[in-house]
Scaffold this motif. Structure first.
Motif, mmCIF file in Angstrom:
data_model
loop_
_atom_site.group_PDB
_atom_site.id
_atom_site.type_symbol
_atom_site.label_atom_id
_atom_site.label_comp_id
_atom_site.label_asym_id
_atom_site.label_seq_id
_atom_site.Cartn_x
_atom_site.Cartn_y
_atom_site.Cartn_z
ATOM 1 N N TRP A 11 0.819 -1.219 0.000
ATOM 2 C CA TRP A 11 0.000 0.000 0.000
ATOM 3 C C TRP A 11 0.857 1.274 0.000
ATOM 4 O O TRP A 11 0.353 2.370 -0.208
ATOM 5 C CB TRP A 11 -0.942 0.019 1.205
ATOM 6 N N PRO A 17 -3.857 -1.041 -4.767
ATOM 7 C CA PRO A 17 -3.207 -2.185 -5.432
ATOM 8 C C PRO A 17 -4.220 -3.088 -6.131
ATOM 9 O O PRO A 17 -5.416 -3.048 -5.855
ATOM 10 C CB PRO A 17 -2.540 -2.931 -4.272
ATOM 11 N N GLU A 18 -3.712 -3.925 -7.028
ATOM 12 C CA GLU A 18 -4.535 -4.955 -7.671
ATOM 13 C C GLU A 18 -4.997 -5.954 -6.619
ATOM 14 O O GLU A 18 -4.235 -6.285 -5.701
ATOM 15 C CB GLU A 18 -3.690 -5.742 -8.694
ATOM 16 N N GLN A 19 -6.200 -6.482 -6.796
ATOM 17 C CA GLN A 19 -6.719 -7.459 -5.829
ATOM 18 C C GLN A 19 -5.782 -8.667 -5.706
ATOM 19 O O GLN A 19 -5.557 -9.182 -4.603
ATOM 20 C CB GLN A 19 -8.126 -7.912 -6.247
ATOM 21 N N SER A 20 -5.207 -9.103 -6.823
ATOM 22 C CA SER A 20 -4.327 -10.288 -6.766
ATOM 23 C C SER A 20 -3.092 -9.992 -5.921
ATOM 24 O O SER A 20 -2.588 -10.867 -5.203
ATOM 25 C CB SER A 20 -3.928 -10.711 -8.177
ATOM 26 N N ASP A 21 -2.603 -8.758 -5.982
ATOM 27 C CA ASP A 21 -1.435 -8.402 -5.168
ATOM 28 C C ASP A 21 -1.819 -8.315 -3.689
ATOM 29 O O ASP A 21 -1.037 -8.690 -2.811
ATOM 30 C CB ASP A 21 -0.850 -7.060 -5.632
ATOM 31 N N ASP A 41 -4.158 -10.046 -2.258
ATOM 32 C CA ASP A 41 -4.315 -11.432 -1.808
ATOM 33 C C ASP A 41 -2.956 -12.076 -1.534
ATOM 34 O O ASP A 41 -2.778 -12.779 -0.539
ATOM 35 C CB ASP A 41 -5.080 -12.260 -2.850
ATOM 36 N N TYR A 85 -7.246 -4.552 3.319
ATOM 37 C CA TYR A 85 -7.574 -3.149 3.008
ATOM 38 C C TYR A 85 -7.525 -2.300 4.284
ATOM 39 O O TYR A 85 -7.570 -2.838 5.393
ATOM 40 C CB TYR A 85 -8.991 -3.058 2.433
#
Ligand code: AMP
Ligand code: MG
Length: 360
Positions: free
Chosen positions: A125, A136-140, A142, A277
């Protein structure tokens, strides 16, 4: 890049010592020194002391501990632990071992709302660099979240070592380091014979004694809707004051470091390890008052993640913890024990906030 684990100066005087409190101390001698350290403005005021030399050792101790605990300086002990994640345990100093141990205790006590292995999410972040944030991207998110797990920190008391089981794991003590350092500074002052002092580590306040034998110190509580932007205490908009002695007062808030996303939302620096988040718990600001500053620091962050109800339940089961919460719907909720100690500025903020004292 300059990196920091502490909020940058100016945005972070979550709790500030009212200047009038210092100026109003009559003819008493007060040795005061203000310096920039821990990436923030630090002021130490030793009452009944005229020799500023007495403040040299406390500032040395701050720099020593920063050098050990700062996850953003490459040669800190925390960085060494992080670099050896998944590989081997790292033997560290007593300070680092104790700070990690304390952080781990709170990670356990809060069931991971507070988690000292938050490092991968903090780095993702980039919350140490306010204004530069990108969602950030959701995959990152996760992938980073999968690396956050305090149960994979192994402490060895005999070897004084810390081991992170998985490669990529990272400890970040940003939520507890200033508290730990505040306690250490208090010890140094006590060993020098100082009996009354205010230690203000950029808003993490530690009080040694009171203003006098009868008078407590007065600490102002910042208005989260109108926080300090320039570090100047006299310009602060404050919700009221806390009258305390021999206590530490630490505030966490969503206004201390954040960026506004393309969706207009505020993305702040207190992360919920469960979602990856910024925490959305209905709180805007949490102030914790307790006698050990590392506890107050860990708890203010924890409570911010947990939300009002869970935090109150926690306080109800714990000795010696008081708190003042400001919710996102403009309620100030303080523990019953604060009834005499928190003086709300009703005149200026009575229209904006409601105040209630609650039995935890
Ligand atoms: P504080 O200002 O004391 O509430 O601490 C916030 C800082 O602690 C952040 O800038 C991060 O470095 C770190 N942090 C963020 N979320 C958490 C969390 N859930 N648990 C532990 N540390 C956190
Ligand atoms: Mg904290």
């Amino acid at each position: 890049m300059k990196r920091k684990y502490i909020k940058p100066a100016g945005l972070l005087m979550a709790v500030c010592i009212a200047v009038t409190g210092l100026a109003g101390c009559g003819k008493e001698k007060v040795a005061t020194r203000t310096d920039f350290a821990l990436d923030t403005v630090i002021t130490i005021a030793a009452y009944g002391q005229s020799d500023e030399g007495i403040l040299k050792e406390p500032f040395n101790r701050i720099r020593e501990l920063d050098g050990k605990l700062n996850a953003f300086s490459e040669d800190s002990e925390i960085s060494k632990i992080n670099a050896a994640a998944g590989l081997e345990p790292v033997a560290v100093s007593e300070d680092t071992f104790n700070a990690v141990k304390k952080g781990l205790e709170y990670s356990e006590k809060t069931g991971g709302a507070f988690d000292i292995t938050i490092g991968p999410l903090v780095d993702l972040w980039k919350i140490e660099a306010p204004g530069e944030g990108v969602v950030p991207e959701q995959s990152d998110i996760d992938a980073a979240r999968a690396l956050v797990d305090y149960r994979k920190v192994v402490l060895d008391e005999a070897a004084h070592s810390v081991f992170l089981k998985d490669p990529g794991m990272k400890i970040n003590l940003g939520a507890i380091a200033k508290g730990y350092i505040g306690d250490a500074v208090k010890s140094v002052l006590q060993s020098e014979g100082v009996e009354r002092a205010i230690i203000n580590l950029g808003g993490n306040v530690v009080l040694l004694g009171g203003k006098s034998n009868r008078e407590p110190f007065t600490v102002s509580l910042e208005n989260p809707e109108d926080p300090l932007s320039n570090g100047s205490i006299s310009d602060a908009s404050t919700l009221g004051v806390l009258r305390e002695r021999d206590n530490s007062i630490v505030t966490s808030g969503d206004y201390e470091r954040y960026f506004i996303g393309p969706d207009g939302k505020r993305y702040h620096h207190i992360l919920d390890p469960k979602t990856g988040y910024p925490a959305e718990s209905g709180l805007h600001q949490v102030t914790v008052i307790t006698d050990v500053s590392a506890d107050a620091d860990a708890l203010s962050t924890s409570f911010f993640v947990m939300g009002l109800d869970q935090a109150m339940a926690y306080i109800g089961e714990t000795e010696g913890v008081e708190a003042v919460f400001v919710t996102t719907d403009n309620r100030i909720v303080a523990t019953k024990g604060m009834e005499d100690a928190f003086i709300f500025d009703e005149q200026n903020y009575g229209n904006q906030y409601t105040l209630e004292f609650t039995e935890p």
